[in-house]
Design an enzyme around this catalytic site. Sequence first.
Site, PDB file in Angstrom:
ATOM      1  N   ARG A  38     -16.592 -20.344  12.976  1.00  0.00           N
ATOM      2  CA  ARG A  38     -16.434 -19.017  12.335  1.00  0.00           C
ATOM      3  C   ARG A  38     -17.228 -18.950  11.028  1.00  0.00           C
ATOM      4  NH1 ARG A  38     -10.551 -16.684  11.740  1.00  0.00           N
ATOM      5  NH2 ARG A  38     -11.619 -14.682  11.787  1.00  0.00           N
ATOM      6  N   LYS A  88      -8.539  -5.237  11.504  1.00  0.00           N
ATOM      7  CA  LYS A  88      -9.713  -4.739  10.772  1.00  0.00           C
ATOM      8  C   LYS A  88     -11.008  -4.783  11.592  1.00  0.00           C
ATOM      9  CE  LYS A  88      -8.052  -5.774   6.123  1.00  0.00           C
ATOM     10  NZ  LYS A  88      -8.301  -6.472   4.862  1.00  0.00           N
ATOM     11  N   GLY A  95     -12.748 -19.674   3.691  1.00  0.00           N
ATOM     12  CA  GLY A  95     -12.290 -18.715   4.692  1.00  0.00           C
ATOM     13  C   GLY A  95     -13.462 -18.032   5.364  1.00  0.00           C
ATOM     14  N   GLY A 101      -5.177 -12.001  -6.662  1.00  0.00           N
ATOM     15  CA  GLY A 101      -5.704 -10.868  -5.891  1.00  0.00           C
ATOM     16  C   GLY A 101      -5.116  -9.511  -6.251  1.00  0.00           C
ATOM     17  N   THR A 133      -4.924  -3.181   8.224  1.00  0.00           N
ATOM     18  CA  THR A 133      -4.769  -4.552   7.732  1.00  0.00           C
ATOM     19  C   THR A 133      -4.676  -5.516   8.908  1.00  0.00           C
ATOM     20  OG1 THR A 133      -3.591  -5.948   6.167  1.00  0.00           O
ATOM     21  CG2 THR A 133      -2.236  -4.371   7.374  1.00  0.00           C
ATOM     22  N   SER A 162       0.811  -1.223   0.000  1.00  0.00           N
ATOM     23  CA  SER A 162       0.000   0.000   0.000  1.00  0.00           C
ATOM     24  C   SER A 162       0.846   1.276   0.000  1.00  0.00           C
ATOM     25  CB  SER A 162      -0.967  -0.002   1.187  1.00  0.00           C
ATOM     26  OG  SER A 162      -1.908  -1.031   1.007  1.00  0.00           O
ATOM     27  N   ASP A 200     -12.756  -3.515   0.718  1.00  0.00           N
ATOM     28  CA  ASP A 200     -12.325  -4.835   0.215  1.00  0.00           C
ATOM     29  C   ASP A 200     -13.412  -5.467  -0.661  1.00  0.00           C
ATOM     30  OD1 ASP A 200      -9.751  -5.010   1.269  1.00  0.00           O
ATOM     31  OD2 ASP A 200     -10.452  -5.838   3.177  1.00  0.00           O
TER      32      ASP A 200
HETATM   33  P1  NAP Z   1      -7.761 -13.360   8.621  1.00  0.00           P
HETATM   34  O1  NAP Z   1      -8.884 -12.514   9.086  1.00  0.00           O
HETATM   35  O2  NAP Z   1      -6.585 -13.610   9.513  1.00  0.00           O
HETATM   36  O3  NAP Z   1      -8.385 -14.791   8.185  1.00  0.00           O
HETATM   37  C1  NAP Z   1      -7.563 -15.846   7.794  1.00  0.00           C
HETATM   38  C2  NAP Z   1      -8.418 -16.974   7.202  1.00  0.00           C
HETATM   39  O4  NAP Z   1      -7.535 -17.972   6.679  1.00  0.00           O
HETATM   40  C3  NAP Z   1      -9.324 -17.674   8.228  1.00  0.00           C
HETATM   41  O5  NAP Z   1     -10.489 -18.088   7.588  1.00  0.00           O
HETATM   42  C4  NAP Z   1      -8.454 -18.879   8.626  1.00  0.00           C
HETATM   43  O6  NAP Z   1      -9.187 -19.995   9.080  1.00  0.00           O
HETATM   44  C5  NAP Z   1      -7.838 -19.230   7.290  1.00  0.00           C
HETATM   45  N1  NAP Z   1      -6.594 -20.000   7.437  1.00  0.00           N
HETATM   46  C6  NAP Z   1      -5.402 -19.554   7.908  1.00  0.00           C
HETATM   47  N2  NAP Z   1      -4.496 -20.569   7.880  1.00  0.00           N
HETATM   48  C7  NAP Z   1      -5.133 -21.657   7.385  1.00  0.00           C
HETATM   49  C8  NAP Z   1      -4.731 -22.996   7.089  1.00  0.00           C
HETATM   50  N3  NAP Z   1      -3.480 -23.415   7.317  1.00  0.00           N
HETATM   51  N4  NAP Z   1      -5.650 -23.842   6.566  1.00  0.00           N
HETATM   52  C9  NAP Z   1      -6.910 -23.421   6.314  1.00  0.00           C
HETATM   53  N5  NAP Z   1      -7.372 -22.161   6.563  1.00  0.00           N
HETATM   54  C10 NAP Z   1      -6.475 -21.293   7.098  1.00  0.00           C
HETATM   55  O7  NAP Z   1      -7.117 -12.783   7.274  1.00  0.00           O
HETATM   56  P2  NAP Z   1      -7.888 -11.944   6.136  1.00  0.00           P
HETATM   57  O8  NAP Z   1      -7.747 -10.493   6.382  1.00  0.00           O
HETATM   58  O9  NAP Z   1      -9.245 -12.510   5.986  1.00  0.00           O
HETATM   59  O10 NAP Z   1      -6.969 -12.265   4.851  1.00  0.00           O
HETATM   60  C11 NAP Z   1      -7.055 -13.519   4.191  1.00  0.00           C
HETATM   61  C12 NAP Z   1      -6.223 -13.474   2.912  1.00  0.00           C
HETATM   62  O11 NAP Z   1      -6.779 -12.546   1.992  1.00  0.00           O
HETATM   63  C13 NAP Z   1      -4.761 -13.037   3.128  1.00  0.00           C
HETATM   64  O12 NAP Z   1      -3.949 -13.829   2.297  1.00  0.00           O
HETATM   65  C14 NAP Z   1      -4.736 -11.613   2.629  1.00  0.00           C
HETATM   66  O13 NAP Z   1      -3.469 -11.224   2.149  1.00  0.00           O
HETATM   67  C15 NAP Z   1      -5.753 -11.696   1.515  1.00  0.00           C
HETATM   68  N6  NAP Z   1      -6.351 -10.385   1.192  1.00  0.00           N
HETATM   69  C16 NAP Z   1      -6.161  -9.911  -0.069  1.00  0.00           C
HETATM   70  C17 NAP Z   1      -6.720  -8.689  -0.405  1.00  0.00           C
HETATM   71  C18 NAP Z   1      -6.505  -8.170  -1.806  1.00  0.00           C
HETATM   72  O14 NAP Z   1      -6.780  -6.995  -2.014  1.00  0.00           O
HETATM   73  N7  NAP Z   1      -6.066  -8.983  -2.745  1.00  0.00           N
HETATM   74  C19 NAP Z   1      -7.475  -7.960   0.511  1.00  0.00           C
HETATM   75  C20 NAP Z   1      -7.663  -8.489   1.790  1.00  0.00           C
HETATM   76  C21 NAP Z   1      -7.081  -9.714   2.131  1.00  0.00           C
HETATM   77  P3  NAP Z   1      -9.566 -20.165  10.647  1.00  0.00           P
HETATM   78  O15 NAP Z   1     -10.743 -19.256  10.888  1.00  0.00           O
HETATM   79  O16 NAP Z   1      -9.923 -21.597  10.759  1.00  0.00           O
HETATM   80  O17 NAP Z   1      -8.351 -19.781  11.440  1.00  0.00           O
END
Ligand code: NAP
Length: 286
Positions: free
Chosen positions: A161, A71, A132, A249, A67, A22, A107
């Site tokens: 969740r 959030k 997710g 993404g 981030t 960013s 987002d």
């Molecule tokens: P978050 O709130 O920390 O959520 C993480 C998610 O991933 C949860 O559902 C978690 O499951 C799951 N997870 C983590 N490790 C796992 C594993 N080993 N096996 C299976 N599930 C797993 O993070 P977030 O903000 O939602 O971000 C998620 C992803 O989206 C990241 O990679 C981030 O970089 C990406 N993102 C991209 C953009 C973009 O603009 N391209 C924007 C936002 C986010 P549990 O609930 O079971 O722990």
Amino acid sequence: MKVFGNTQIFGIMGHPVEHSLSPIMHNAAFEALGIHAVYVPFMIKPEDLGKATMALRAMNVSGVNVTVPHKGGVIEFLDELDASAKQVGAVNTIVQRNGKLHGYNTDGSGFLLSLHKDGHFDPAGKKVVVLGAGGAASAVAVALASAGVRRLVIANRDKNRAEILAKRVRRNFDRETLPVALDESRALYWLIRESDLLVNATSVGLKGSERLGINPNSLHRKLFVFDLVYRETTLLKMAKRRGLKHLDGLGMLVSQGARSFEIFTGKRAPFRVMKNAVEHALKFVK
Ligand code: NAP
């Protein structure tokens, strides 16, 4: 970039934050439009989030992105939330106006814009599986429900969740929404087979070789695969090998950033400049 006494300050609050693209994207946009502003990373530990958010006012910071992992937690320190932030239950953009902190979530709109513009995919009336149930999945699920999907499946490692997110979506939209656990592999296999769109909104894939455990045979010929991670994940490689339409993404990253920029400045974002800056930076982190 020159910083003067009256330069506006923007930034991103996260933990970790050093991987964030960013600052590169927003500083390129400020420079392109000749705006006297600077965008800096703020590494904020979870226990310091309240103090740091209050300090935005005291330090006259004009706006920030938010981030992982802040959030959701940041909401209690804000004065106002827009409709999307309320529905998603997460904020990724804060702007300060007359001493008040306003929270937004870009987002979901960034995801939809990229799906339409980069993927040429209209989710209205379609069946979708979202992997997710974190902040990004919540924004994506709410956006897809608002775009009129026919069925939304939320598959998460922690099924509890997934259930909470499904309830949140149903509270706001009248859509069929089913929570499943990622390890309910047989059910998930059939739900993906019946779907038009599969979205990975977990953080799996950030570290190149990680796998989600999705059965490759569930990826049928007509499935569109969207991975929020902005590099080639195992899931995207699988989709590519099978000749499926797919998207990473990167487009979403730039679209949500462009929308944040517009909220920060009230000016139309220089999308191409922002995208070029991110693509250029990614050459050095890959
Ligand atoms: P978050 O709130 O920390 O959520 C993480 C998610 O991933 C949860 O559902 C978690 O499951 C799951 N997870 C983590 N490790 C796992 C594993 N080993 N096996 C299976 N599930 C797993 O993070 P977030 O903000 O939602 O971000 C998620 C992803 O989206 C990241 O990679 C981030 O970089 C990406 N993102 C991209 C953009 C973009 O603009 N391209 C924007 C936002 C986010 P549990 O609930 O079971 O722990």
